[in-house]
Write a protein that holds these residues in place. Structure first.
Motif, PDB file in Angstrom:
ATOM      1  N   VAL A 845       0.842  -1.203   0.000  1.00 54.21           N
ATOM      2  CA  VAL A 845       0.000   0.000   0.000  1.00 54.21           C
ATOM      3  C   VAL A 845       0.880   1.256   0.000  1.00 54.21           C
ATOM      4  CG1 VAL A 845      -1.621   1.344   1.410  1.00 54.21           C
ATOM      5  CG2 VAL A 845      -1.995  -1.111   1.063  1.00 54.21           C
ATOM      6  N   ASP A 846       1.948   1.201   0.783  1.00 53.76           N
ATOM      7  CA  ASP A 846       2.847   2.363   0.843  1.00 53.76           C
ATOM      8  C   ASP A 846       3.484   2.651  -0.515  1.00 53.76           C
ATOM      9  OD1 ASP A 846       4.613   4.328   2.363  1.00 53.76           O
ATOM     10  OD2 ASP A 846       6.112   2.986   1.467  1.00 53.76           O
ATOM     11  N   GLN A 847       3.934   1.589  -1.174  1.00 49.48           N
ATOM     12  CA  GLN A 847       4.554   1.770  -2.497  1.00 49.48           C
ATOM     13  C   GLN A 847       3.566   2.413  -3.469  1.00 49.48           C
ATOM     14  OE1 GLN A 847       5.818  -2.162  -3.542  1.00 49.48           O
ATOM     15  NE2 GLN A 847       7.823  -1.950  -2.544  1.00 49.48           N
ATOM     16  N   TRP A 848       2.349   1.893  -3.406  1.00 51.64           N
ATOM     17  CA  TRP A 848       1.312   2.387  -4.305  1.00 51.64           C
ATOM     18  C   TRP A 848       0.986   3.856  -4.027  1.00 51.64           C
ATOM     19  CZ3 TRP A 848      -4.042   2.434  -2.208  1.00 51.64           C
ATOM     20  CH2 TRP A 848      -4.966   2.962  -3.126  1.00 51.64           C
ATOM     21  N   LEU A 849       0.777   4.172  -2.736  1.00 55.28           N
ATOM     22  CA  LEU A 849       0.419   5.557  -2.401  1.00 55.28           C
ATOM     23  C   LEU A 849       1.538   6.518  -2.791  1.00 55.28           C
ATOM     24  CD1 LEU A 849      -1.289   5.134   1.111  1.00 55.28           C
ATOM     25  CD2 LEU A 849      -2.394   5.517  -1.107  1.00 55.28           C
ATOM     26  N   THR A 850       2.780   6.084  -2.555  1.00 55.87           N
ATOM     27  CA  THR A 850       3.912   6.940  -2.885  1.00 55.87           C
ATOM     28  C   THR A 850       3.993   7.162  -4.392  1.00 55.87           C
ATOM     29  OG1 THR A 850       5.069   5.975  -1.009  1.00 55.87           O
ATOM     30  CG2 THR A 850       6.402   7.246  -2.561  1.00 55.87           C
ATOM     31  N   ALA A 851       3.872   6.079  -5.137  1.00 55.25           N
ATOM     32  CA  ALA A 851       4.033   6.168  -6.589  1.00 55.25           C
ATOM     33  C   ALA A 851       2.878   6.926  -7.234  1.00 55.25           C
ATOM     34  CB  ALA A 851       4.128   4.765  -7.180  1.00 55.25           C
ATOM     35  N   SER A 852       1.664   6.718  -6.711  1.00 58.30           N
ATOM     36  CA  SER A 852       0.495   7.312  -7.367  1.00 58.30           C
ATOM     37  C   SER A 852       0.267   8.752  -6.927  1.00 58.30           C
ATOM     38  CB  SER A 852      -0.747   6.492  -7.038  1.00 58.30           C
ATOM     39  OG  SER A 852      -0.966   6.554  -5.640  1.00 58.30           O
ATOM     40  N   GLN A 853       1.020   9.181  -5.918  1.00 53.87           N
ATOM     41  CA  GLN A 853       0.881  10.547  -5.409  1.00 53.87           C
ATOM     42  C   GLN A 853      -0.528  10.869  -4.974  1.00 53.87           C
ATOM     43  OE1 GLN A 853       2.832  13.081  -8.416  1.00 53.87           O
ATOM     44  NE2 GLN A 853       4.568  13.024  -7.000  1.00 53.87           N
ATOM     45  N   LEU A 854      -1.219   9.863  -4.472  1.00 55.60           N
ATOM     46  CA  LEU A 854      -2.553  10.099  -3.927  1.00 55.60           C
ATOM     47  C   LEU A 854      -2.424  10.875  -2.617  1.00 55.60           C
ATOM     48  CD1 LEU A 854      -3.966   6.587  -4.728  1.00 55.60           C
ATOM     49  CD2 LEU A 854      -5.113   8.724  -5.374  1.00 55.60           C
ATOM     50  N   ASP A 855      -3.436  11.664  -2.306  1.00 57.24           N
ATOM     51  CA  ASP A 855      -3.419  12.428  -1.056  1.00 57.24           C
ATOM     52  C   ASP A 855      -3.999  11.545   0.052  1.00 57.24           C
ATOM     53  OD1 ASP A 855      -3.318  14.282   0.885  1.00 57.24           O
ATOM     54  OD2 ASP A 855      -4.666  15.743  -0.080  1.00 57.24           O
TER      55      ASP A 855
END
Length: 910
Positions: A845-855
């Motif tokens: 989840v962390d990788q995804w949130l970081t890469a997708s730049q979601l708030d």
DNA sequence: GGGCGGTTATA
DNA sequence: GTATAACCGCCCG
């Protein structure tokens, strides 16, 4: 009249008697290499106690030698029924002998006789030389040696009872000189001394008290019937018949006092202990406390044997710094550590940094020491700016001890630590989660035999403790450089151990290491709480608590401290004479919740206390405390997640603990309502449904359980239908409740006893439920049996991903401990696998949130639940992506289901 | 001030 | 019956 100065008594220790006692009394302890250590620990701690109790006395230790003794020559059946010595005990004899020698205690191991005979001989010789003797033994046969100059003491008993002539008379009813006759008449099952059949303790005593000695019993056989004990009439015949056996028994029971010895009592002297040898043994056997005691701070086993080569540099000039940065850049791997003003990563200010590039070669860069007379130091901001590229480079590999802390602290100086290649705390944790605590001091002692300089050594403790910036740079440099040096050495010691187990390397590299940064970020994100709501609740709680207190005083007829279990017990069980249902381990009547619950059915006061307790708990732990924990800069609370604490692989949380925020009661849920999203954001709470039962289905491969899950059934309802034999839609609420308790019981390694208590039914019906369950889910039964066996065989259990938990007590001869270890063996793979799964989900989840730049940010983890704070506009996208990744974190033979809720506060999100 | 027993909050 | 953390009272040095 001048009284002669009395010589300290000679102490003779019956080593063999203590060896067996220690072996049976101590739990089945062992070092990580499998060497059993329980008996060693027992015997050696007894020796230490003797040395402490008799500091002036010479102490000799006597052991049985291998092989037959003269008693076997007299009587071939002597000790013939003794089972062979267990291997676990045999393996401990050599270390015990070696340690006793290293302690400087003279030792006697004489072939052809027993330890008793050597002790008897030495004691007699001592008496003749005018020296009093104390024999330390657990063996009652030794009572025959007691006289005016010889006493016994049982050092293993807590009371340390001494036994002199009067003591022998009091205990046995006969003087010491008749003990042999007593043993001869009675015989001894354990040693296979025959005695006279039909004569037991009572008869032997009656005979000797009446007629004096074995010989005089035989001279005055005709008087025996007049003694009037039970069976006295037929006794002369029996005695006559077994006369030769009685005389043989007397011979066997007599301790020799004329053994030929090369050394006499005069040769038993206190010798200086061989510290190096002791350290070697203590280290090998992992006797941490004793090792530490032997070393003084900063000293290593190597120091005792040979000087250690260390070069620690204090970096105070730009030139020194440049040189070190160059060396660090060229190093394949370096150890790194920050020194700060606080353990709280959100408040800590950097005081200095240290590095090590090879064992013994380390540097400390003081940056902000602040005391009168402190030398000029390099500028912190400039140094950090110079180090930033190095620290932020993913290619520059670093090792540290608990790098999450350093990463969090550095983040507040705008440095994003990268290139974390190893963390010694986690290496040790993955290697063996329970072998030791995983702080550096413990690891250094365990794996390097080195006693580090402890923080308290240089900063003091308690109220007088100073912060690191107050510590003199000379001392600080020794401490800080050592930290980096030891971290490097620990890694060198731990990495090869880890490499022996490829699955553990995987757990370390793929789970624990990447999780460091995820947790650091979560901690720094923090959770927003509304202090106003909590403060309001505190006031309301205070009012209600006050009312309850007054009402309780009325019922009790006096005022008392409701928070004191002791005073409450006094009121309930002495004054009001309520029945005592359960006692605490210390013997005081328990006032725990289930007890008060039961008492509340019949009496008013317990009910009040229950409410008082639950409200006080909420107030003191949550509504009062949480607002205090808000960080003034961020306005949020920042917990600490501990990655190397639990036995099973779970995280734990502290300061504050966010993993036990109430949920069960309405008043408790109000506390969750105070955990809120920032304006414009929502909280998402996503939890795995029944994850541990699903893991059990996967691990056991039980058909029924697999079916229940793959068909998307309510598993408790399905269990109820099976166990109670009713159609699934006819399951009553009560049946479902019972089935749920059974399912939980399974996860906890249940017993019929525990389940009965939980359900409030008889043990018998609980057992019937369990039997029925296993009948319906035979795969689960097989799995449980298999895991117990495999745990006993291997000494550890594993999660699905290969994380290990060692269970030395699974081989304990103590059934309580063994059963407890078996329950852990059943629970740990499920609890641990669930922990592995959610950890992998968090990384993903962390990788995804970081890469997708979601708030969106993860802010909390509660074992099977993740809480995120997400910009309102992105909530749906995040929920979908979050569920996807949580579900995909493991590929089990049943689906993983994640339930997610959305709300303005944590309660709403559920 | 430190350590421990008893109790209770969570998964 | 598993795994934790934190509170209070109480006793000790």
């Amino acid at each position: 009249m001048t009284k002669q100065q009395k010589q300290p008594p000679l102490i003779l220790v019956d080593g063999s008697s203590y060896l067996f006692r220690a072996y049976h009394a101590m739990p089945a302890l062992s070092a990580s290499d499998g060497q059993p250590t329980g008996a060693i620990r027992g015997v050696i701690s007894m020796m230490r106690r003797l040395i402490k109790d008799f500091p002036e006395s010479p102490i000799g230790v006597i052991f049985d030698a291998k092989g037959p003794t003269f008693r076997n020559t007299i009587y071939s059946e002597y000790k013939a029924h003794r089972p062979p010595m267990p291997d676990e005990l045999r393996e401990q004899i050599e270390p015990i002998h070696a340690i006793i020698k290293a302690m400087g205690l003279p030792m006697f191991v004489i072939e052809g006789v027993e330890a008793d005979d050597v002790i008897g001989t030495l004691a007699r010789q001592a008496t003749e030389a005018g020296i009093d003797t104390i024999i330390s033994t657990g063996d009652k046969d030794m009572a025959q040696l007691v006289n005016q100059h010889i006493t016994l003491v049982n050092t293993m008993k807590d009371d340390d009872a001494f036994m002199n002539v009067e003591g022998v008379k009091a205990k046995f009813g006969i003087p010491p000189e008749l003990i042999i006759d007593f043993l001869a008449l009675m015989g001894d099952k354990v040693d296979n001394i025959p005695g006279v059949p039909g004569v037991g303790e009572k008869t032997a005593l009656a005979l000797l008290q009446g007629l004096g000695s074995l010989e005089s019993v035989y001279e005055r056989l005709e008087e025996v019937p007049t003694l009037g004990f039970r069976g006295a009439k037929t006794m002369p015949k029996k005695l006559e018949e077994h006369k030769s056996q009685a005389l043989l028994s007397k011979q066997l029971a007599t301790i020799k006092t004329d053994v030929e010895l090369k050394m006499g009592p005069a040769d038993i002297k206190l010798v200086e202990p061989d510290k190096a040898a002791l350290l070697d043994w203590f280290k090998k056997l992992e006797f941490k406390g004793w090792t530490e005691e032997l070393l003084s701070a900063g000293e290593t086993i190597d120091d005792v044997e040979q000087a250690l080569d260390v070069t620690y540099e204090t970096v105070l000039t730009q030139q020194q710094l440049d040189s070190w940065i160059k060396q660090l850049e060229q190093a394949e791997l370096f150890a790194f550590d920050t020194e700060t003003t606080s353990l709280d990563y959100m408040q800590a200010e950097i005081v200095g940094v240290s590095f090590a590039i090879e064992a013994g070669k380390a540097a400390y860069v003081p940056l902000a020491h602040n005391y009168v007379g402190a030398p000029e130091q390099l500028d912190r901001d400039k140094v950090l700016a110079l180090l930033k590229p190095l620290l932020e480079s993913a290619d520059q590999k670093k090792i540290g001890q608990n790098l999450k802390y350093d990463q969090s602290v550095l983040a507040r100086y705008d440095i994003e630590l990268k290139g974390i290649a190893f963390d010694t705390m986690l290496e040790s944790y993955v290697l063996d989660s329970t072998a030791t605590r995983h702080d550096m001091d413990s690891l250094a002692l365990k794996y390097l035999g080195h006693k580090t300089i402890h923080f308290e050594d240089i900063a003091g403790k308690g109220a007088k403790q100073i912060t690191f910036d107050q510590v003199a740079i000379e001392q600080a440099a020794e401490y800080a450089a050592e930290d980096a040096d030891i971290t490097l050495r620990l890694h060198q010691a731990l990495e090869p151990k880890l490499a022996e187990h490829p699955t553990l390397v995987k757990v370390f590299k793929e789970i624990e290491l990447p999780l460091i940064s995820v947790l650091s970020k979560m901690e720094r994100n923090g959770a927003l709480i509304n202090p106003g709501l909590l403060q309001k609740q505190s006031v309301e709680l205070a009012k209600r608590i006050d009312e309850l207190e007054k009402a309780a005083f009325d019922l009790a007829g006096e005022e008392f401290n409701l928070g004191s279990a002791k005073q409450l017990g006094e009121i309930l069980f002495n004054k009001l004479e309520l029945p005592v249902i359960k006692k605490t381990p210390k013997g005081q009547p328990s006032t725990a919740e289930p007890v008060l619950q039961e008492l509340a059915l019949d009496y008013p006061l317990p009910k009040l206390i229950l409410e008082y307790r639950s409200l006080s708990k909420l107030k003191s732990t949550y509504t009062d405390k949480l607002p205090e924990m808000i960080n003034p800069e961020t306005g949020r609370v920042h917990t600490s997640y501990h990655q190397a604490v639990t036995a099973t692989g779970r995280l734990s949380s502290s300061d504050p603990n966010l993993q036990n925020i109430p949920i069960r009661t309405a008043e408790g849920r109000r506390i969750r309502q105070a955990f809120v999203a920032s304006p414009g954001y929502k909280l998402i709470a996503a939890d795995y449904s029944q994850i541990e039962l699903r893991i059990m289905a996967h691990l056991s491969n039980d058909e029924g359980l697999l079916n229940a899950f793959s068909q998307g059934r309510d598993v408790h309802r399905a269990t109820a239908a099976e166990v109670f034999g009713v159609p699934i839609d006819e399951v009553t609420d009560n049946q479902r409740r019972s089935a749920k308790a059974i399912n939980f019981g399974l996860i906890y390694g249940m017993s019929a006893f525990g389940l009965a208590k939980q359900l409030g039914v008889s043990r018998k019906s609980a057992q019937e439920y369990i039997d029925l369950y296993f009948e319906r889910y035979p795969g689960v039964l097989t799995y449980m049996d298999d895991i117990r066996h495999s745990a006993a065989e291997k000494g550890y259990v594993e999660t699905l991903f290969g994380r290990r938990l060692y269970l030395p007590e699974i081989r304990s001869r103590n059934q309580m401990r063994k059963k407890a270890a078996e329950r852990t063996a059943i629970n740990a793979p499920m609890q641990g696998t669930a922990a592995d799964i959610i950890k992998q989900a968090m990384i993903s989840v962390d990788q995804w949130l970081t890469a997708s730049q979601l708030d969106a940010n993860m802010i909390m983890q509660v074992h099977d639940e993740l809480i995120l704070e997400v910009a309102e506009a992105q909530v749906d996208e995040v929920v979908a992506g979050l569920k996807l990744r949580m579900v995909a974190a493991a590929d089990l033979s049943v689906p993983l289901i994640v339930d997610a809720g959305i709300g303005d506060n944590w309660d709403q999100a559920h």
